[in-house]
Motif scaffolding. Structure first.
Motif, PDB file in Angstrom:
ATOM      1  N   TYR A 336       0.827  -1.213   0.000  1.00  0.00           N
ATOM      2  CA  TYR A 336       0.000   0.000   0.000  1.00  0.00           C
ATOM      3  C   TYR A 336       0.858   1.259   0.000  1.00  0.00           C
ATOM      4  O   TYR A 336       0.362   2.360  -0.299  1.00  0.00           O
ATOM      5  CB  TYR A 336      -0.944   0.010   1.204  1.00  0.00           C
ATOM      6  N   LYS A 341      -0.959   3.204  -5.283  1.00  0.00           N
ATOM      7  CA  LYS A 341      -1.893   2.703  -4.278  1.00  0.00           C
ATOM      8  C   LYS A 341      -2.037   3.695  -3.132  1.00  0.00           C
ATOM      9  O   LYS A 341      -3.146   3.957  -2.646  1.00  0.00           O
ATOM     10  CB  LYS A 341      -1.429   1.353  -3.734  1.00  0.00           C
ATOM     11  N   TYR A 342      -0.918   4.239  -2.697  1.00  0.00           N
ATOM     12  CA  TYR A 342      -0.932   5.129  -1.545  1.00  0.00           C
ATOM     13  C   TYR A 342      -1.693   6.413  -1.837  1.00  0.00           C
ATOM     14  O   TYR A 342      -2.512   6.871  -1.025  1.00  0.00           O
ATOM     15  CB  TYR A 342       0.492   5.457  -1.112  1.00  0.00           C
ATOM     16  N   GLN A 344      -3.987   6.988  -4.068  1.00  0.00           N
ATOM     17  CA  GLN A 344      -5.411   6.725  -4.223  1.00  0.00           C
ATOM     18  C   GLN A 344      -6.100   6.584  -2.860  1.00  0.00           C
ATOM     19  O   GLN A 344      -7.173   7.136  -2.625  1.00  0.00           O
ATOM     20  CB  GLN A 344      -5.622   5.453  -5.048  1.00  0.00           C
ATOM     21  N   TYR A 345      -5.411   5.871  -1.951  1.00  0.00           N
ATOM     22  CA  TYR A 345      -5.993   5.638  -0.620  1.00  0.00           C
ATOM     23  C   TYR A 345      -5.900   6.880   0.274  1.00  0.00           C
ATOM     24  O   TYR A 345      -6.892   7.350   0.832  1.00  0.00           O
ATOM     25  CB  TYR A 345      -5.276   4.456   0.033  1.00  0.00           C
ATOM     26  N   PHE A 346      -4.677   7.428   0.405  1.00  0.00           N
ATOM     27  CA  PHE A 346      -4.448   8.496   1.373  1.00  0.00           C
ATOM     28  C   PHE A 346      -5.145   9.796   0.977  1.00  0.00           C
ATOM     29  O   PHE A 346      -5.793  10.447   1.812  1.00  0.00           O
ATOM     30  CB  PHE A 346      -2.942   8.736   1.532  1.00  0.00           C
ATOM     31  N   LYS A 348      -7.731  10.221  -0.923  1.00  0.00           N
ATOM     32  CA  LYS A 348      -9.192  10.067  -0.799  1.00  0.00           C
ATOM     33  C   LYS A 348      -9.602  10.176   0.667  1.00  0.00           C
ATOM     34  O   LYS A 348     -10.630  10.793   1.006  1.00  0.00           O
ATOM     35  CB  LYS A 348      -9.640   8.729  -1.371  1.00  0.00           C
ATOM     36  N   LEU A 349      -8.775   9.593   1.542  1.00  0.00           N
ATOM     37  CA  LEU A 349      -9.050   9.666   2.976  1.00  0.00           C
ATOM     38  C   LEU A 349      -9.080  11.117   3.448  1.00  0.00           C
ATOM     39  O   LEU A 349      -9.984  11.533   4.189  1.00  0.00           O
ATOM     40  CB  LEU A 349      -7.966   8.887   3.728  1.00  0.00           C
TER      41      LEU A 349
END
Length: 433
Positions: A336, A341-342, A344-346, A348-349
């Motif tokens: 991640y 990947k990071y 997209q995740y972070f 968005k968070l």
């Protein structure tokens, strides 16, 4: 062999040319030799030789430039070359401990040895500057009893500096030592990566586990250029209890960090004379790359006095929380942390987190929410908010400490806070300092 052959050819050409010049001058106008004094002939010969020496000097200078150009091209090829596949789970990761005149280096060594799971995979090299015998004697005990390596910087002389810079003598010596020590690790010992610590650092029980697990991520992701054990905002009360939480950061943290030989081949030749850590944070070196850093530090410093004269120690550094739990990182999926990947995740968070003002965050009226977001648009807004919430408020080359894409993540009174730029953020401004 090729270089020796080239030098030999130049020497032969030089000698041959001067012999020919001599005979040409002596045999010139044989019918008039008697009319020309020996002194005039010698004077003419001296002038011709001086002109030839000047020509030869220019030729040698051109040859040096040619050689440097070829060396530079060879280095560029080595840097760009796709690395051979390696077993990232077993690659040797030496610990390079930078030491000088602290006999308390024993404190650092004791913990490094205590938690070391495999001395063959994690050999310890102490590189000492200063020539301080009491410290050298302490290190030598560990050489004989534990088999660590002790290397000594051969140049401990003062560096000649103009008057305004003399007070920074320690920073110049430290940078000089770092360059020599890293060259030893990568060029003399020929290791492919290294973990760097200094003689005033404690390490956590999972220090080696952390670097073992993150090395494959660093090796495989070109958008990363270091792994650090440090969180600049990692004070007690400003981090969560999630000891396994890791981040990407655009800010070079240092204080227990890992890099690969390929990175050193890139930055080593242009290593700065002083303030190497701030130099690392400049866009010319970072080139848009990030580092991995933890939520809870895997190192903490006990060195109140050093080249920085205790700067930040009493107000900040002594409150850093050192992780005391063993996290089995090598058994976790850390993919991640890869850039795509990071982000997209972070991001968005952060985007989905409710936005509040700094006053609302400090009031506690929304303490029931897991996380809050505070927006800053200017340097002064960031600094004002950071001071109110107790985090580091400075910038290096426009990047706030621990920031990623401008976002600084930390805990405030048990609640996650994201101090973030607006959605139309265009990137870091190097003029922010």
């Amino acid at each position: 062999m090729r270089r020796k052959h080239l030098v030999g050819v130049v020497v032969v050409i030089f000698l041959t040319w001067n012999v020919l010049m001599y005979y040409m001058l002596v045999s010139r106008n044989p019918g008039k030799v008697g009319a020309v004094s020996v002194q005039d002939q010698l004077r003419n010969l001296q002038g011709d030789i001086q002109r030839q020496l000047s020509h030869n000097s220019d030729l040698l200078q051109q040859l040096r430039k040619f050689r440097e150009q070829k060396q530079s091209e060879k280095l560029d090829k080595e840097i760009r070359r796709t690395p051979h596949p390696i077993d990232t789970n077993s690659v040797v990761l030496p610990i390079l401990l930078i030491a000088c005149d602290r006999t308390t280096v024993s404190r650092s060594l004791d913990l490094l040895l205590k938690y070391n799971p495999n001395k063959k995979r994690f050999p310890i090299i102490v590189s000492q500057d200063c020539g301080h015998k009491p410290t050298a004697d302490v290190i030598q005990r560990y050489v004989s009893e534990h088999g660590i390596q002790h290397i000594k910087h051969p140049n401990t002389t003062d560096i000649k500096l103009p008057w305004p810079q003399r007070k920074f003598q320690g920073y110049y010596k430290l940078s000089r030592h770092y360059k020599w020590a890293l060259n030893q690790v990568f060029h003399t010992f020929n290791y492919s990566a290294v973990i760097i610590v200094e003689d005033d650092l404690d390490v956590s029980p999972d220090f080696y586990e952390y670097f073992s697990a993150t090395f494959p991520v660093l090796h495989q992701d070109p958008s990363l250029w270091c792994v650090s054990a440090w969180n600049d905002n990692g004070k007690v009360g400003m981090v969560s209890d999630e000891a396994d939480l890791l981040y990407r950061t655009d800010f070079f943290p240092g204080l227990g960090w890992m890099l690969e030989k390929s990175t050193w081949l890139e930055i080593g030749p242009k290593w700065p004379d002083a303030f190497w850590d701030d130099w690392m944070r400049h866009p010319d070196q970072r080139k848009g790359r990030a580092c991995i850093r933890p939520e809870i530090c895997r190192t903490s410093t006990f060195g109140k006095k050093g080249v920085s004269k205790g700067l930040f120690f009493e107000k900040h550094l002594k409150f850093i929380k050192l992780n005391d739990k063993f996290v089995p990182f090598t058994k976790k999926d850390l993919t991640y942390l890869q850039k795509d990947k990071y982000e997209q995740y972070f991001m968005k968070l952060v985007k989905d987190t409710p936005e509040v003002t700094v006053s609302e965050a400090m009031s506690g009226h929304k303490s029931n929410m897991k996380a809050l977001k505070i927006i800053y648009s200017t340097k002064d807004e960031f600094k004002s908010t950071a001071k109110k919430l107790g985090i580091m408020d400075d910038f290096k080359a426009g990047v706030p400490r621990v920031a990623y894409n401008g976002v600084v993540s930390f805990m405030y009174r048990g609640q996650r806070i994201y101090l973030a730029p607006p959605s139309n953020w265009k990137g870091y401004d190097p003029k922010w300092s």
